[in-house]
Write a protein that holds these residues in place. Sequence first.
Motif, PDB file in Angstrom:
ATOM      1  N   THR A  26       0.407  -1.027   0.178  1.00  0.00           N
ATOM      2  CA  THR A  26       0.085   0.080  -0.227  1.00  0.00           C
ATOM      3  C   THR A  26       0.712   1.368   0.159  1.00  0.00           C
ATOM      4  N   LYS A  27       2.037   1.224   0.814  1.00  0.00           N
ATOM      5  CA  LYS A  27       3.217   2.463   1.055  1.00  0.00           C
ATOM      6  C   LYS A  27       3.890   2.740  -0.498  1.00  0.00           C
ATOM      7  N   VAL A  28       4.504   1.416  -0.496  1.00  0.00           N
ATOM      8  CA  VAL A  28       5.298   1.482  -1.381  1.00  0.00           C
ATOM      9  C   VAL A  28       4.689   1.335  -2.773  1.00  0.00           C
ATOM     10  N   GLY A  29       4.039   0.587  -2.736  1.00  0.00           N
ATOM     11  CA  GLY A  29       3.266   0.201  -4.240  1.00  0.00           C
ATOM     12  C   GLY A  29       2.247   1.028  -4.034  1.00  0.00           C
ATOM     13  N   ASN A  30       1.840   0.691  -5.368  1.00  0.00           N
ATOM     14  CA  ASN A  30       0.245   1.761  -5.739  1.00  0.00           C
ATOM     15  C   ASN A  30      -0.414  -0.087  -6.388  1.00  0.00           C
ATOM     16  N   LEU A  31      -1.215  -0.228  -5.173  1.00  0.00           N
ATOM     17  CA  LEU A  31      -2.178  -0.975  -5.102  1.00  0.00           C
ATOM     18  C   LEU A  31      -3.445  -0.409  -5.123  1.00  0.00           C
ATOM     19  N   ALA A  33      -3.878   3.028  -5.378  1.00  0.00           N
ATOM     20  CA  ALA A  33      -4.405   4.127  -6.741  1.00  0.00           C
ATOM     21  C   ALA A  33      -4.093   3.681  -7.622  1.00  0.00           C
ATOM     22  N   SER A  34      -3.918   1.819  -7.965  1.00  0.00           N
ATOM     23  CA  SER A  34      -3.838   1.861  -9.195  1.00  0.00           C
ATOM     24  C   SER A  34      -5.888   1.110  -9.166  1.00  0.00           C
ATOM     25  N   ARG A  55      -1.873  -0.260 -19.233  1.00  0.00           N
ATOM     26  CA  ARG A  55      -1.223   0.426 -18.451  1.00  0.00           C
ATOM     27  C   ARG A  55      -0.987   2.098 -18.278  1.00  0.00           C
TER      28      ARG A  55
ATOM     29  N   TRP B 192       7.871   9.941  -1.493  1.00  0.00           N
ATOM     30  CA  TRP B 192       5.972   9.178  -1.443  1.00  0.00           C
ATOM     31  C   TRP B 192       5.739   8.970  -2.402  1.00  0.00           C
ATOM     32  N   MET B 195       7.416   7.005  -5.529  1.00  0.00           N
ATOM     33  CA  MET B 195       7.437   5.661  -5.146  1.00  0.00           C
ATOM     34  C   MET B 195       6.182   5.040  -5.551  1.00  0.00           C
ATOM     35  N   GLN B 196       5.564   5.443  -4.742  1.00  0.00           N
ATOM     36  CA  GLN B 196       4.027   4.769  -4.951  1.00  0.00           C
ATOM     37  C   GLN B 196       3.442   5.080  -6.953  1.00  0.00           C
ATOM     38  N   ALA B 197       3.699   6.061  -7.688  1.00  0.00           N
ATOM     39  CA  ALA B 197       3.808   6.050  -8.954  1.00  0.00           C
ATOM     40  C   ALA B 197       4.401   5.264 -10.008  1.00  0.00           C
ATOM     41  N   VAL B 199       6.275   2.156  -8.208  1.00  0.00           N
ATOM     42  CA  VAL B 199       6.537   0.881  -7.794  1.00  0.00           C
ATOM     43  C   VAL B 199       4.349   0.649  -8.198  1.00  0.00           C
ATOM     44  N   GLU B 200       4.298  -1.064  -8.502  1.00  0.00           N
ATOM     45  CA  GLU B 200       3.387  -1.361  -8.867  1.00  0.00           C
ATOM     46  C   GLU B 200       3.134  -2.489  -8.315  1.00  0.00           C
TER      47      GLU B 200
END
Lengths: 178, 264
Positions: A26-31, A33-34, A55, B192, B195-197, B199-200
Motif C-alpha cells: 500500500t505505501k510503496v506500491g500503488n495497490l 491508487a491503481s 497500463r 512517497w 515511489m507509489q506512482a 512501484v507496481e
Amino acid sequence: MDRSTIDLWVGVLVALGVAAFFALATKVGNLTASKLGETYTVTADFENIGGLKPRAPVKSAGVVVGRVDRIDFDTKQYEAVVSIKIDQRYAFPKDTFANIYTAGLLGEQYVGLEAGGDDELLKNGDKITQTQDAVVLEKMISQFLYNKASESNSDNKPTELKPEAPAAKSTELGDVPF
Amino acid sequence: MANILSQIIRGLRKVGHRVGDQIWRLGAGARLFFLTLTYSTECFRRPRLIVREMYFTGVMSLIIILVSAFFVGMVLALQGYNTLQKYGSSESIGVLVALALVRELGPVITALLFAGRAGTAMTAEIGLMKATEQLSAMEMMAVNPISRVIAPRFWAGVLSMPLLACLFSMVGVLGGHLVAVAQIGVDVGAFWSQMQANVEFVDVTNMLIKSLVFGVACTMIALFEGYDAPPTAEGVSHATTRTVVISALSVLGLDFILTSFMMV
C-alpha cells in the motif's frame, strides 16, 4: 528456551513480515491508487502512439481518470487502436479530444483527454474520433531542419535581388502619395 | 610421449569423475527434495516442529537482516542522490530505492544472508547429527529422520524467507527515507508519491515469488549438504563451506532466470 517464548518470537516474526508486506503493497506500491472501480471502455485511433504502453495512465486536467487497456494495430487503415478504460465516475462528452503526451522531458507517455462541448456522453464501446499523435522527436527535429533550410533559402533570394529591391521600394513609396 | 599421454588421460579422468560426482549429487539432492515433500505430512500435523525451526532460522536471522537492510537502503539513497541531482530529479530517489530493493536487492540479499546465517547452521547441525549417529538412532527407533529432522527445517526455511524479504525491503525503504528526507532534505511528499506512482503491486508479488524460490533453493541446499556430509569433522566443515558457495551461486543464477521471466 521455553517453548512458549519460541512461539511468541515466531509470532512476532510472522506479524512483522505480514505487516511489512502490507506496507509494501500500500505505501510503496500503488495497490490502492491503481484500483479503478467500475470502468467503461472507449477506443481511439492514432497514426502514431510513440512509446505508449498498456497500463499507461489516462489523465484529464492532470487527474488520472483511467488506464490504457490494450493497444492493437488496425491492418485496414494502418493505425494504432488504443483501448482505454475510464472510471465510471467520470463521464466525457462525445467530442472529447484524445492526445498522447509525455510526462516531463523524457518521462513515460500517457493519454490526455480534453473534454469537448457535446451534450451526448461517451458510452461503453464508443470511439474517440478526434486524436492527436504522440510527438516523435525525430519528426520534430527533421521538421525543424526542413524549416531552417527553407528559411535560409528565402533569406538567400533577397540578397541576390538586393540591387533591384531599393528601386522597387522607391517606386512603391513614390507611387502612393502622388 | 607416453608419459604426457597418460598425464592427459589422468587429467581427463579427473574432470569426468568430478562432473559425474556433481551429477550424482544433483540427483541425490532432487531425491531428497521429493522425499521431503512426501514425508512432510507429519510436520504439518505437528506444526510446533515447524515453529521451533522457524525460531532458529527466521527469528535468529532477524537482526542481521534488519540491520543490513537499513544500511543498504541508506547507501542506495546516498548513491542515488549523487547521480540524480545532476539531472535535477532528486525527488525520484524514492523510486530508485524502492524499485532496487523490491525487485532485486530485497530477495537476493536476504537469501544470501539467510544462506550465511541459517543455512550454514542447518548444514552443520544435520552433519553433526549424522556424525554422532543421531540420525541412525532415530531410524533404530522407527522414527523417520526425514520427516522428523529434514521436513520441519525445510518448511521453516521456505516460510521464513518471504517474511524476511518483505521486512528487508520495507526496512531498506525506511533507511532510504531517513537519508533522503532527514539528511539530504528531499521533500517527503515527493519521495512517497513518486515511489507509489512507479512501484507496481506486481513488483511486490514478484518479490514474494522470488523469495519463495530462493527459500526452497537455499534451504534444500543446506539440508542436502548436511545430510550428505561425510561423518567427520572435516566432512562437516567442507559441507558448510559448500552450502554457502552453492547457495550464493544458485540464488544469483535463479535470480537472473526469474527476472528474465518477469520482465517479459
